[in-house]
Enzyme design. Structure first.
Site, PDB file in Angstrom:
ATOM      1  N   HIS A 186      32.430  29.506  38.425  1.00 52.89           N
ATOM      2  CA  HIS A 186      31.192  29.999  37.819  1.00 52.89           C
ATOM      3  C   HIS A 186      30.038  30.032  38.820  1.00 52.89           C
ATOM      4  O   HIS A 186      28.907  29.673  38.493  1.00 52.89           O
ATOM      5  CB  HIS A 186      30.827  29.161  36.587  1.00 52.89           C
ATOM      6  CG  HIS A 186      31.826  29.285  35.487  1.00 52.89           C
ATOM      7  ND1 HIS A 186      32.015  28.340  34.518  1.00 52.89           N
ATOM      8  CD2 HIS A 186      32.716  30.273  35.208  1.00 52.89           C
ATOM      9  CE1 HIS A 186      32.980  28.716  33.691  1.00 52.89           C
ATOM     10  NE2 HIS A 186      33.426  29.890  34.091  1.00 52.89           N
ATOM     11  N   TYR A 206      42.941  30.217  44.242  1.00 51.58           N
ATOM     12  CA  TYR A 206      41.721  29.612  44.799  1.00 51.58           C
ATOM     13  C   TYR A 206      42.128  28.443  45.680  1.00 51.58           C
ATOM     14  O   TYR A 206      42.669  27.449  45.191  1.00 51.58           O
ATOM     15  CB  TYR A 206      40.805  29.133  43.667  1.00 51.58           C
ATOM     16  CG  TYR A 206      40.600  30.200  42.611  1.00 51.58           C
ATOM     17  CD1 TYR A 206      39.608  31.171  42.746  1.00 51.58           C
ATOM     18  CD2 TYR A 206      41.435  30.264  41.482  1.00 51.58           C
ATOM     19  CE1 TYR A 206      39.444  32.169  41.790  1.00 51.58           C
ATOM     20  CE2 TYR A 206      41.281  31.251  40.525  1.00 51.58           C
ATOM     21  CZ  TYR A 206      40.288  32.199  40.684  1.00 51.58           C
ATOM     22  OH  TYR A 206      40.139  33.186  39.738  1.00 51.58           O
ATOM     23  N   ARG A 261      40.489  36.871  42.884  1.00 52.61           N
ATOM     24  CA  ARG A 261      40.814  37.165  41.482  1.00 52.61           C
ATOM     25  C   ARG A 261      40.782  38.680  41.311  1.00 52.61           C
ATOM     26  O   ARG A 261      39.962  39.362  41.949  1.00 52.61           O
ATOM     27  CB  ARG A 261      39.815  36.490  40.527  1.00 52.61           C
ATOM     28  CG  ARG A 261      40.042  36.823  39.060  1.00 52.61           C
ATOM     29  CD  ARG A 261      39.343  35.883  38.071  1.00 52.61           C
ATOM     30  NE  ARG A 261      37.899  35.962  38.106  1.00 52.61           N
ATOM     31  CZ  ARG A 261      37.108  35.057  38.649  1.00 52.61           C
ATOM     32  NH1 ARG A 261      37.624  33.987  39.230  1.00 52.61           N
ATOM     33  NH2 ARG A 261      35.799  35.205  38.642  1.00 52.61           N
ATOM     34  N   HIS A 275      42.826  28.500  35.738  1.00 54.32           N
ATOM     35  CA  HIS A 275      42.338  29.087  34.484  1.00 54.32           C
ATOM     36  C   HIS A 275      43.438  29.931  33.843  1.00 54.32           C
ATOM     37  O   HIS A 275      44.496  30.143  34.430  1.00 54.32           O
ATOM     38  CB  HIS A 275      41.049  29.892  34.695  1.00 54.32           C
ATOM     39  CG  HIS A 275      41.181  31.045  35.665  1.00 54.32           C
ATOM     40  ND1 HIS A 275      41.757  32.238  35.324  1.00 54.32           N
ATOM     41  CD2 HIS A 275      40.768  31.184  36.952  1.00 54.32           C
ATOM     42  CE1 HIS A 275      41.686  33.066  36.358  1.00 54.32           C
ATOM     43  NE2 HIS A 275      41.108  32.454  37.364  1.00 54.32           N
ATOM     44  N   HIS A 301      41.418  36.780  28.097  1.00 55.03           N
ATOM     45  CA  HIS A 301      40.752  36.457  26.823  1.00 55.03           C
ATOM     46  C   HIS A 301      40.536  37.768  26.087  1.00 55.03           C
ATOM     47  O   HIS A 301      40.570  38.841  26.698  1.00 55.03           O
ATOM     48  CB  HIS A 301      39.415  35.743  27.085  1.00 55.03           C
ATOM     49  CG  HIS A 301      38.566  36.411  28.135  1.00 55.03           C
ATOM     50  ND1 HIS A 301      37.745  37.477  27.858  1.00 55.03           N
ATOM     51  CD2 HIS A 301      38.432  36.199  29.477  1.00 55.03           C
ATOM     52  CE1 HIS A 301      37.136  37.875  28.966  1.00 55.03           C
ATOM     53  NE2 HIS A 301      37.535  37.121  29.975  1.00 55.03           N
ATOM     54  N   ASP A 323      32.679  39.269  40.219  1.00 56.01           N
ATOM     55  CA  ASP A 323      33.079  39.314  38.805  1.00 56.01           C
ATOM     56  C   ASP A 323      31.842  39.774  38.045  1.00 56.01           C
ATOM     57  O   ASP A 323      30.888  39.009  37.882  1.00 56.01           O
ATOM     58  CB  ASP A 323      33.532  37.915  38.351  1.00 56.01           C
ATOM     59  CG  ASP A 323      34.026  37.896  36.906  1.00 56.01           C
ATOM     60  OD1 ASP A 323      33.785  38.871  36.169  1.00 56.01           O
ATOM     61  OD2 ASP A 323      34.649  36.891  36.522  1.00 56.01           O
ATOM     62  N   GLU A 327      43.508  38.643  34.287  1.00 52.33           N
ATOM     63  CA  GLU A 327      42.722  38.211  35.432  1.00 52.33           C
ATOM     64  C   GLU A 327      43.284  36.998  36.183  1.00 52.33           C
ATOM     65  O   GLU A 327      42.657  35.947  36.246  1.00 52.33           O
ATOM     66  CB  GLU A 327      41.294  37.904  34.981  1.00 52.33           C
ATOM     67  CG  GLU A 327      41.167  36.992  33.761  1.00 52.33           C
ATOM     68  CD  GLU A 327      39.702  36.659  33.449  1.00 52.33           C
ATOM     69  OE1 GLU A 327      38.987  36.225  34.353  1.00 52.33           O
ATOM     70  OE2 GLU A 327      39.293  36.847  32.280  1.00 52.33           O
ATOM     71  N   ASP A 372       4.716  32.410  25.976  1.00 55.63           N
ATOM     72  CA  ASP A 372       4.777  33.544  25.046  1.00 55.63           C
ATOM     73  C   ASP A 372       5.661  34.685  25.554  1.00 55.63           C
ATOM     74  O   ASP A 372       5.548  35.819  25.102  1.00 55.63           O
ATOM     75  CB  ASP A 372       3.356  34.048  24.736  1.00 55.63           C
ATOM     76  CG  ASP A 372       2.620  34.468  25.988  1.00 55.63           C
ATOM     77  OD1 ASP A 372       3.117  34.147  27.097  1.00 55.63           O
ATOM     78  OD2 ASP A 372       1.568  35.111  25.882  1.00 55.63           O
ATOM     79  N   GLU A 420      40.682  41.320  38.078  1.00 50.70           N
ATOM     80  CA  GLU A 420      40.515  41.312  36.620  1.00 50.70           C
ATOM     81  C   GLU A 420      40.287  42.722  36.087  1.00 50.70           C
ATOM     82  O   GLU A 420      39.390  43.430  36.552  1.00 50.70           O
ATOM     83  CB  GLU A 420      39.307  40.442  36.238  1.00 50.70           C
ATOM     84  CG  GLU A 420      38.981  40.474  34.750  1.00 50.70           C
ATOM     85  CD  GLU A 420      37.873  39.511  34.351  1.00 50.70           C
ATOM     86  OE1 GLU A 420      36.998  39.216  35.184  1.00 50.70           O
ATOM     87  OE2 GLU A 420      37.894  39.058  33.186  1.00 50.70           O
ATOM     88  N   HIS A 434      33.848  36.878  25.961  1.00 46.98           N
ATOM     89  CA  HIS A 434      34.975  36.075  25.461  1.00 46.98           C
ATOM     90  C   HIS A 434      34.967  36.318  23.955  1.00 46.98           C
ATOM     91  O   HIS A 434      34.325  35.604  23.196  1.00 46.98           O
ATOM     92  CB  HIS A 434      34.796  34.595  25.804  1.00 46.98           C
ATOM     93  CG  HIS A 434      34.818  34.347  27.281  1.00 46.98           C
ATOM     94  ND1 HIS A 434      34.363  33.203  27.863  1.00 46.98           N
ATOM     95  CD2 HIS A 434      35.250  35.131  28.313  1.00 46.98           C
ATOM     96  CE1 HIS A 434      34.513  33.290  29.182  1.00 46.98           C
ATOM     97  NE2 HIS A 434      35.049  34.440  29.474  1.00 46.98           N
ATOM     98  N   ASP A 449      34.351  43.557  31.797  1.00 49.87           N
ATOM     99  CA  ASP A 449      34.525  42.304  32.537  1.00 49.87           C
ATOM    100  C   ASP A 449      35.530  42.560  33.659  1.00 49.87           C
ATOM    101  O   ASP A 449      36.742  42.534  33.431  1.00 49.87           O
ATOM    102  CB  ASP A 449      35.028  41.225  31.553  1.00 49.87           C
ATOM    103  CG  ASP A 449      35.209  39.875  32.216  1.00 49.87           C
ATOM    104  OD1 ASP A 449      34.823  39.709  33.387  1.00 49.87           O
ATOM    105  OD2 ASP A 449      35.745  38.974  31.533  1.00 49.87           O
TER     106      ASP A 449
HETATM  107  N1  GLY Z   1      33.444  36.759  33.656  1.00 47.60           N
HETATM  108  C1  GLY Z   1      33.952  35.859  32.722  1.00 47.60           C
HETATM  109  C2  GLY Z   1      35.408  35.884  32.688  1.00 47.60           C
HETATM  110  O1  GLY Z   1      36.032  36.491  33.529  1.00 47.60           O
HETATM  111  O2  GLY Z   1      36.011  35.338  31.818  1.00 47.60           O
HETATM  112 MN    MN Z   2      37.210  37.583  32.028  1.00 46.55          MN
HETATM  113 MN    MN Z   3      35.253  38.155  34.614  1.00 46.52          MN
END
Ligand code: GLY
Ligand code: MN
Ligand code: MN
Length: 439
Positions: free
Chosen positions: A240, A388, A406, A350, A354, A257, A384, A36, A408, A361, A268
């Site tokens: 991730h 890696y 990274r 990647h 986005h 991140d 971003e 619940d 971003e 996203h 983000d």
């Molecule tokens: N944190 C998700 C991205 O950077 O797209």
């Molecule tokens: Mn992002």
């Molecule tokens: Mn991110």
């Protein structure tokens, strides 16, 4: 966000709708966590974008040009006993007085009232597939109307994808939206600075996560836009990585991140910094290329350039870095070939960003008629790039293995070019070392 902002959005959508049409948009259901216990309720972005209504068990209906009421909100009724346990709900009075509905009915009357509204419409704007429970009911209502054809009842002849129209609106941020997004980014930037200040070798990744959450929550941003990633050393190579349960080691970098959600708008941000406060020469070599790639990509964010331009700029810079560092063999002459053959993907797998908005996203088409979309003022995106180098990367110098970087930022396209909303979080190496040196 003011009531007039939500009204403006509904009006914009209604102006896009064909004559004799109806739009139906449900709130998202409550999600059960266990038995619940529920997850904190977060309204569906499309529903909230149009209504500003924060409760579950609601359906918004828009009927442009209808004399008695264009905007009808079905929602929960006020219930004295329930209010004692869970707090008050808006009810039908609140829906009209506080949320700008022209009319409101109890959600329990939906099956009785909505089919009568559907009877009058030729076209139904509805996001089929997004809400399976309501999908079936909408089909049942429409079939019920069709069965009465011999009584002279006509009903809808066409279904139109509502989400496509809404997402086009959501792609362009208004002034009030930009203000909230800038604030969300500023809070998250403070949170990243806080993590840099407190970071020490021997701490756990989750301790930095806790610092991020604390800073955001203290500014009223009590939800994160996504699960924070805190990756020390080789964990930064796992894109991730969210368990955030490893110790942070002296001599390693840590990648964070993380971005808060404020008033249902996401930020983000990623920053990568040395656990002990000083970049090693090997880390500097790599970091400098990621920063150069980010700057090259940012320069491409301006009206008239297309969606892929920043990515191409980042890829070219990173591929050049890979060649110069010897990560990818081949000599300068082969830069174009490395890009063409996508050999850079071994270390940069990647894309460079986005759309960003109510969803991290965010919605909005990236291509129009098969071509990359042109950037226009009011669009928000992330930039971003990263590098890696897996711990087991063969043929790579040992000093670089197990390193993930990274950088971003959150970026608004302006008439003149762009504005970086997250610029309060330092990303130049000397600035980061300076901030960390203040500890
Ligand atoms: N944190 C998700 C991205 O950077 O797209
Ligand atoms: Mn992002
Ligand atoms: Mn991110």
């Amino acid at each position: 966000m003011t009531r007039s902002e939500f009204k403006r959005r509904r009006k914009a959508l209604m102006e896009m709708m064909e004559p004799d049409s109806i739009a139906i948009l449900p709130a998202s259901p409550i999600s059960v966590r266990n038995r619940d216990v529920h997850y904190p309720y977060r309204p569906d972005s499309d529903f909230y974008y149009l209504t500003g209504f924060p409760e579950p068990e609601a359906v918004a209906v828009l009927i442009p040009g209808r004399a008695q009421a264009e905007y009808i909100l079905f929602c929960r009724e006020h219930d004295e006993k329930k209010a004692r346990w869970d707090g008050p709900v808006a009810g039908q009075e609140g829906a009209v007085a506080r949320y700008g509905a022209d009319d409101s009915f109890p959600i329990t009357d939906l099956d009785e009232i909505l089919p009568r509204m559907l009877e009058q419409a030729r076209r139904v704007y509805y996001a089929m597939g997004a809400h399976p429970d309501l999908d079936q009911r909408v089909l049942d209502w429409v079939n019920g109307i069709r069965r009465r054809a011999r009584e002279g009842v006509t009903g809808p002849v066409e279904f139109i994808a509502l989400d496509h129209y809404l997402h086009e609106l959501r792609l362009f941020k208004s002034r009030p939206e930009i203000k909230v997004m800038a604030r969300a980014a500023a809070i998250s930037a403070e949170a990243h600075k806080r993590a840099m200040r407190v970071c020490r070798p021997g701490m756990m990744e989750y301790e930095l996560e806790a610092e991020i959450l604390h800073e955001c929550a203290c500014h009223g941003a009590r939800a994160q836009a996504y699960a924070p990633i805190v990756g020390g050393g080789a964990n930064a190579c796992v894109l991730h990585h969210v368990d955030n349960a490893s110790p942070l080691r002296d001599g390693d970098l840590v990648l964070i991140d993380a971005g808060c959600e404020l008033d249902y708008y996401a930020s983000d941000i990623t920053r990568t910094f040395p656990v002990n406060g000083r970049f090693s020469p090997a880390q500097r070599d790599l970091y400098a290329w990621v920063l150069a790639a980010q700057k090259a990509a940012l320069e491409k964010v301006r009206p008239g350039n297309h969606w892929d331009d920043p990515h191409q700029a980042a890829v070219r810079t990173l591929a050049k870095g890979m060649l110069e560092l010897g990560l990818v063999k081949g000599g300068k002459a082969t830069l174009a070939k490395i890009v063409r053959d996508a050999r850079y993907k071994r270390f940069y797998m990647h894309r460079t960003g986005h759309w960003l908005g109510m969803d991290v996203h965010d919605v909005g088409d990236y291509k129009v008629d098969g071509e990359w979309r042109l950037l226009e003022p009011g669009m928000c995106l992330t930039v971003e790039p990263g590098l890696y180098i897996a711990p087991d990367a063969g043929g790579v110098a040992k000093r670089w293995r197990g390193t993930g970087i990274r950088i971003e930022d959150d970026v608004l396209v302006t008439p003149e070019g762009h504005e970086v909303l997250s610029s309060d979080a330092p990303k130049d190496m000397d600035e980061i070392e300076h901030l960390m040196g203040e500890r």
